[in-house]
Design an enzyme around this catalytic site. Structure first.
Site, mmCIF file in Angstrom:
data_model
loop_
_atom_site.group_PDB
_atom_site.id
_atom_site.type_symbol
_atom_site.label_atom_id
_atom_site.label_comp_id
_atom_site.label_asym_id
_atom_site.label_seq_id
_atom_site.Cartn_x
_atom_site.Cartn_y
_atom_site.Cartn_z
ATOM 1 N N LYS A 84 0.852 -1.196 0.000
ATOM 2 C CA LYS A 84 0.000 0.000 0.000
ATOM 3 C C LYS A 84 0.887 1.245 0.000
ATOM 4 O O LYS A 84 1.759 1.396 0.860
ATOM 5 C CB LYS A 84 -0.884 0.027 1.256
ATOM 6 C CG LYS A 84 -2.329 -0.335 1.031
ATOM 7 C CD LYS A 84 -3.123 -0.054 2.309
ATOM 8 C CE LYS A 84 -4.580 -0.400 2.141
ATOM 9 N NZ LYS A 84 -5.337 -0.122 3.382
HETATM 10 O O1 G3P Z 1 -7.696 0.457 5.430
HETATM 11 C C1 G3P Z 1 -8.079 1.563 4.686
HETATM 12 C C2 G3P Z 1 -9.439 2.061 5.082
HETATM 13 O O2 G3P Z 1 -10.351 1.003 5.014
HETATM 14 C C3 G3P Z 1 -9.460 2.760 6.428
HETATM 15 O O3 G3P Z 1 -10.777 2.895 6.888
HETATM 16 O O4 G3P Z 1 -12.383 3.411 8.716
HETATM 17 O O5 G3P Z 1 -9.949 4.097 8.951
HETATM 18 O O6 G3P Z 1 -11.455 5.273 7.314
HETATM 19 P P1 G3P Z 1 -11.147 3.958 8.033
#
Ligand code: G3P
Length: 221
Positions: A84
């Site tokens: 990533k």
């Molecule tokens: O892992 C990337 C993304 O899914 C993060 O989600 O809930 O931290 O905005 P969030």
């Protein structure tokens, strides 16, 4: 549409694999920070559990040169590692470098919040692009609409880079993303459980069992 699990928790990953519905895992520094133990043994275990299905691991570096070095070390942990890389100029440089070499490293460009960012990531050679839905909702925008716009542009421009809709907050996000034509939604385990449940399903099971018990008691085949 495929479903990935957005988690670094081994128990959640193992449990969701028994459902037969996930085809990959995505992690990020925040998800990993919630887990006990050292980084390397944990991610090696996750990659082993996923047995060849893609596992996204995020770089911490912020310059292209350092990102490339970190990406090479992450990719060496297991054959199913996808690296990533956060969106940005340094990220684009790193993705392009990792893509143009003999030993290519697949990159998932993350923290994407616009169609233009998605176009640049695809052109740089991203293997996946992760637009964040929930974090746009958090600031009053329509996060699922971004996924709809990206999929429309990619379809019209014949860009075949898979879109992983991320930052999913609830099952309605998954429905809209599926309708938009995104290739993948990466969902937290809590959302996966919500997707499977419905109060009328639970009530229906209760009523079936109650009717059977009234007529047949404990009789079973
Ligand atoms: O892992 C990337 C993304 O899914 C993060 O989600 O809930 O931290 O905005 P969030």
């Amino acid at each position: 549409m495929q479903l990935f699990l957005d988690s670094a928790n081994v128990d959640e990953i193992k449990e969701s694999l028994t459902w037969g519905v996930i085809s990959g895992v995505t992690t990020n520094p925040t998800l990993l920070s919630r887990e006990e133990g050292s980084f390397e043994p944990l991610v090696r275990k996750i990659c082993s559990i996923m047995a060849g299905d893609p596992v996204s691991l995020e770089v911490l570096a912020t310059t292209a040169e350092a990102m490339v070095g970190e990406a090479e070390r992450l990719a060496a942990l297991a054959p199913n590692v996808v690296v990533k890389i956060p969106m940005g100029v340094e990220g684009l440089k790193a993705v392009h470098c990792l893509r143009c070499r003999e030993h290519k490293v697949p990159c998932n460009v993350t923290l994407v919040f616009s169609v233009n960012q998605a176009i640049l990531a695809a052109r740089a050679g991203a293997a996946y692009i992760s637009p964040f839905v929930g974090r746009l909702d958090d600031i009053g925008w329509d996060g699922a609409a971004l996924v709809e716009e990206i999929t429309t542009v990619f379809r019209r421009q014949q860009i075949d880079t898979p879109i992983i809709a991320a930052s999913i907050r609830h099952p309605q996000h998954v429905q809209r993303i599926a309708a938009a034509g995104a290739h993948i939604a990466t969902v937290p385990f809590s959302v996966l459980k919500q997707m499977a449940a419905h109060p009328l399903t639970s009530r229906g099971i209760e009523l079936f069992l109650a009717d059977w018990a009234r007529s047949h008691g404990e009789e079973r085949l």
